[in-house]
Design an enzyme around this catalytic site. Structure first.
Site, PDB file in Angstrom:
ATOM      1  CD  GLU A 111      -1.520  -2.316   1.755  1.00 18.24           C
ATOM      2  OE1 GLU A 111      -0.472  -2.343   2.441  1.00 18.24           O
ATOM      3  OE2 GLU A 111      -2.144  -3.343   1.426  1.00 18.24           O
ATOM      4  CE1 TYR A 123       6.984  -0.281  -4.284  1.00 22.38           C
ATOM      5  CE2 TYR A 123       5.500   1.544  -3.836  1.00 22.38           C
ATOM      6  CZ  TYR A 123       6.513   0.703  -3.435  1.00 22.38           C
ATOM      7  OH  TYR A 123       7.071   0.831  -2.190  1.00 22.38           O
TER       8      TYR A 123
END
Ligand SMILES: CC(C)(COP(=O)(O)OP(=O)(O)OC[C@H]1O[C@@H](n2cnc3c(N)ncnc32)[C@H](O)[C@@H]1OP(=O)(O)O)[C@@H](O)C(=O)NCCC(=O)NCCS
Length: 156
Positions: A111, A123
C-alpha cells in the site's frame, strides 16, 4: 552521487536509523508507527526480511517485507532523497522479490499513500497493478492505494 551501494540484511543496531528514516520519509503527517522497537522486531523475526543499501557506513535505502505462506507484504521502502533515481529502490525490490520466489510466495502486495505519485509510478514500472483504494488505511485518517504483483520464477 552514484557510487556503488552495498546491499545486505539489516542488523539489529540498524533499527534506530531505519525507524527515523521511516518517520521522516514515509510517515510524515502521521503518528510515527515504525518505531525502533517495531523495526527491531521485523529484523529479528523469522517471517520478515529487512534489507538495507549502505553507502559510506550510512543507510541510503531500506525495505521491510513480511512473508506469508502464499503472499508477501511490502511494509516499507524508502530511499534517502540524495540517493534517489540511482536504482537503489529497484535493487532492494529485486532482492526481496527473489527472496519471495525462493520462499514459494506467488504474490506481493503493498500500500502507498494516495498522493504519492512518484511511488505509484515506481511500483508500476516494477510490474505492480493497482487493486484499488483502501479508505482509512493509515491510522483511520488517510486512504491508501493497494498494488499487487503476481510472481513467476522468470519475473524477478
Ligand atoms: C519511491 C522510491 C522508493 C523510489 O526509489 P528510487 O531508488 O529513487 O527508484 P529507482 O531509482 O530504483 O527507480 C526505478 C524506476 O522507477 C521510476 N521512478 C522512480 N522514482 C520516480 C519518480 N520520482 N518519478 C517518476 N518515476 C520514478 C523510474 O521509472 C525509475 O527508472 P529511471 O530512473 O531509469 O527512469 C523513492 O522515491 C522514495 O523513497 N520515496 C519516498 C518514500 C516512499 O514513497 N516509499 C514508497 C512508499 S512506502
Amino acid at each position: 552521487m552514484s557510487e556503488l551501494a552495498t546491499l545486505g540484511l539489516a542488523r539489529v543496531n540498524d533499527a534506530r536509523e531505519i525507524a527515523e528514516m521511516s518517520r521522516d520519509l514515509v510517515e510524515q503527517g502521521l503518528t510515527w508507527s515504525w518505531t525502533q522497537a517495531r523495526v527491531q522486531h521485523f529484523i529479528s523475526g523469522p517471517e520478515s526480511s529487512v534489507v538495507v543499501a549502505r553507502r559510506e557506513q550510512h543507510i541510503a535505502a531500506f525495505a521491510i517485507m513480511h512473508f506469508g505462506d502464499e503472499v508477501a507484504h511490502l511494509n516499507l521502502l524508502a530511499v534517502a532523497p540524495e540517493h534517489r533515481r540511482q536504482g537503489l529502490g529497484r535493487q532492494l525490490m529485486r532482492w526481496l522479490t527473489e527472496t519471495a520466489i525462493e520462499a514459494g510466495v506467488f504474490r506481493i502486495n503493498l500500500e502507498l499513500r494516495t498522493r504519492n505519485e512518484p511511488a505509484r509510478i515506481f511500483y508500476e514500472r516494477l510490474g505492480f497493478d493497482e487493486l484499488g483504494i483502501v479508505q482509512g488505511y493509515y491510522q483511520g485518517r488517510e486512504a491508501a492505494l493497494r498494488m499487487s504483483r503476481r510472481l513467476a520464477k522468470s519475473q524477478s
